[in-house]
Design an enzyme around this catalytic site. Structure first.
Site, short mmCIF file in Angstrom:
data_model
loop_
_atom_site.label_atom_id
_atom_site.label_comp_id
_atom_site.label_asym_id
_atom_site.label_seq_id
_atom_site.Cartn_x
_atom_site.Cartn_y
_atom_site.Cartn_z
N TYR A 21 0.82 -1.21 0.00
CA TYR A 21 0.00 0.00 0.00
C TYR A 21 0.86 1.26 0.00
CZ TYR A 21 -4.36 -2.47 0.47
OH TYR A 21 -5.45 -3.25 0.21
N TYR A 148 -14.31 -4.62 3.37
CA TYR A 148 -12.94 -5.01 3.03
C TYR A 148 -12.71 -6.41 3.58
CZ TYR A 148 -7.96 -5.49 2.68
OH TYR A 148 -6.72 -5.98 2.36
N ASP A 240 -16.81 -12.28 9.03
CA ASP A 240 -15.37 -12.02 8.92
C ASP A 240 -14.90 -11.29 10.17
OD1 ASP A 240 -12.83 -11.16 8.39
OD2 ASP A 240 -13.28 -10.33 6.41
N LYS A 269 -5.16 -11.81 11.94
CA LYS A 269 -4.69 -10.65 12.71
C LYS A 269 -4.35 -10.99 14.17
CE LYS A 269 -5.89 -7.03 9.66
NZ LYS A 269 -7.04 -6.80 8.79
C1 LIG Z 1 -7.18 -7.25 7.27
C2 LIG Z 1 -8.47 -7.91 6.95
C3 LIG Z 1 -8.54 -8.98 6.05
C4 LIG Z 1 -7.34 -9.46 5.29
O1 LIG Z 1 -6.38 -10.03 6.13
P1 LIG Z 1 -4.86 -10.16 5.62
O2 LIG Z 1 -4.21 -10.99 6.66
O3 LIG Z 1 -4.33 -8.77 5.53
O4 LIG Z 1 -4.91 -10.84 4.29
C5 LIG Z 1 -9.76 -9.59 5.86
N1 LIG Z 1 -10.87 -9.16 6.51
C6 LIG Z 1 -10.84 -8.14 7.36
C7 LIG Z 1 -12.09 -7.73 8.07
C8 LIG Z 1 -9.65 -7.46 7.61
O5 LIG Z 1 -9.63 -6.40 8.44
#
Ligand SMILES: *Cc1c(COP(=O)(O)O)cnc(C)c1O
Length: 441
Positions: A21, A148, A240, A269
């Site tokens: 980015y 996202y 998610d 994460k």
């Molecule tokens: C960061 C994020 C992703 C992608 O995760 P990466 O490990 O960066 O590929 C997917 N969904 C959400 C809600 C996110 O915040």
């Protein structure tokens, strides 16, 4: 420990590295970091920075946590990696057992991958093949407009269309995008969903907080209503929790704010406390069962080389142990309460609007004459101001947010709050904000 060393590392970096980015033409020198401890990162010039964004929202308990380091180090000397097709190991079994106990009761199986995007890819493939395996092919997927879900192609497809996805527009599969729910639009959304329910394989959403869109927040009550409606219509739900998981929203998972249960959940994460890359997709027994067959074509043909890597599983086990400690849960409560108090102060600030908070996540917008967007130049100016003052904030355009690690002390938080007020006061009128001083991006 001197500036020549720093500039040398930045130079060497520029010769070989392409950063995420980052517009490499106009980006400033990257800051060389030599070590981390607790909420702090240390530069090679000795300067220390408070990591107010948990290093892109991953760090839970602070940097270089000794307990996680110790556990991973033991594992590293025992078993570092083994193929996960046809084999298994204690850390993967233990982690699945421990995680499932914390999730909604209908989550029964754990599928491992490498990061948030791959957790989403696996979830989407589960939903689409679920319908396929039942002889009931469905072509539509439902998502939120500003969603996202990651940067791989499937994850990009279910993310809102933006500058990030533009070059790939024609290659992304079709998704039906709807607004996030509120008291006014909920009935309209139900009509929109109802119209395409027959062909819709799944609905994917970030619960309560849309992170990358700029920490946009919406109410659990309205999401619950949408979920109930999707359940009735037989639309599978992918929750998610890559960002919201592991305490960020003030509870262990965003699921703990909801009464309805999703069919599938995604994690990454904070999963390993931010120490190692790993993704997890969990699902209900019903989804899993749709793949059980004597017909080999009904297998979920998905996997990654490092599936359920023992080191990452061990880091996750250690991190979850720390997360469930009384002191950590109390720290999450304390951060949430401190944020709430600061929200009151901030809401009265003349240069600030749309102050919002969910648990440990706090966000607000700097009023500018430009539109709120990722490319709003204000972000770059603010970023530099905070960095100079020893705080890592990474505004999304003019949207500023705090996602601190749970080890942050109340004094450190107060320092961040005070610095935010100082920086805001530097530019006492929006019109005087030095737009244009920030370079091109
Ligand atoms: C960061 C994020 C992703 C992608 O995760 P990466 O490990 O960066 O590929 C997917 N969904 C959400 C809600 C996110 O915040």
């Amino acid at each position: 420990m001197n500036t020549s060393l720093q500039s040398r590392l930045a130079e060497r970096d520029k010769a070989v590295n392409w950063h995420p980015y980052t517009q490499m033409k106009t980006a400033g020198d990257p800051v060389p970091i030599v070590r981390g401890k607790g909420a702090y990162l240390y530069g090679d010039d000795g300067k220390k920075y408070i990591d107010a964004v948990s290093s892109w929202w991953v760090t839970l308990h602070g940097h270089a946590h000794p307990y996680i380091a110790e556990r991973v180090s033991q594992q590293l000397n025992t078993l570092e990696q083994v193929i996960f097709a046809g084999f298994t190991h204690e850390p993967a079994v233990q982690l699945s057992e421990n995680l499932l106990k914390l999730l909604p009761g209908n989550q029964e199986k754990v599928f491992y991958s490498d990061n948030g995007s791959t957790a989403v890819e696996a979830a989407l493939k589960m939903c689409i093949q679920y319908a396929y395996n039942l002889g009931n092919e469905k072509t539509k997927i439902l998502a939120f407009k500003e969603a996202y879900h990651g940067d791989t192609f499937g994850a990009m497809s279910v993310s809102g269309r933006s500058v990030w996805t533009k070059p790939f527009g024609s290659m992304l599969f079709e998704v039906v995008f709807i607004d996030t729910p509120n008291a006014e639009n909920i009935e309209r959304l139900k009509v929109e969903i109802g119209n395409i329910a027959e062909e819709t394989a799944c609905f994917i959403y970030e619960p309560l907080v849309q992170g990358a869109a700029g920490m946009l927040m919406y109410e659990a009550e309205h999401l619950d209503e949408l979920m109930k409606f999707c359940r009735k219509l037989g639309i599978l739900m992918i929750q998610d929790e890559v960002f919201t998981g592991f305490g960020r929203t003030g509870k262990l998972f965003a699921a703990d704010h909801l009464t309805e249960d999703p069919d599938i959940m995604c994690f990454s994460k904070g999963l390993t406390g931010g120490t190692m890359p790993m993704g997890i997709t969990t699902c209900s027994q019903a989804i899993f069962n749709a793949f059980l067959s004597d017909d080999k074509y009904k297998t979920l043909f998905h996997g990654h080389s490092f599936t359920a890597n023992p080191l990452a599983c061990t880091a996750a086990l250690a991190s979850m142990e720390l997360l469930l400690k009384k002191e950590t849960l109390a720290a999450i409560d304390r951060i949430s309460r401190q944020h709430s108090d600061f929200v009151k102060t901030l809401s009265f600030h003349p240069n600030v609007e749309n102050v919002r908070q969910t648990g440990t996540i706090l966000a607000f917008e700097y009023k500018t004459e430009q539109n709120t967007s990722y490319f709003n130049e204000t972000g770059k100016i603010l970023y530099d101001e905070f960095l100079q003052r020893g705080i890592i904030m990474r505004p999304l355009g003019n949207i500023m947010y705090l996602v601190p690690p749970y080890c942050i002390t109340s004094e450190e938080l107060d320092f961040i709050y005070q610095t935010i007020l100082d920086v805001l006061n530097l530019f006492s009128e929006p019109a005087h904000f030095p737009i244009g001083a920030a370079g091109q991006e």
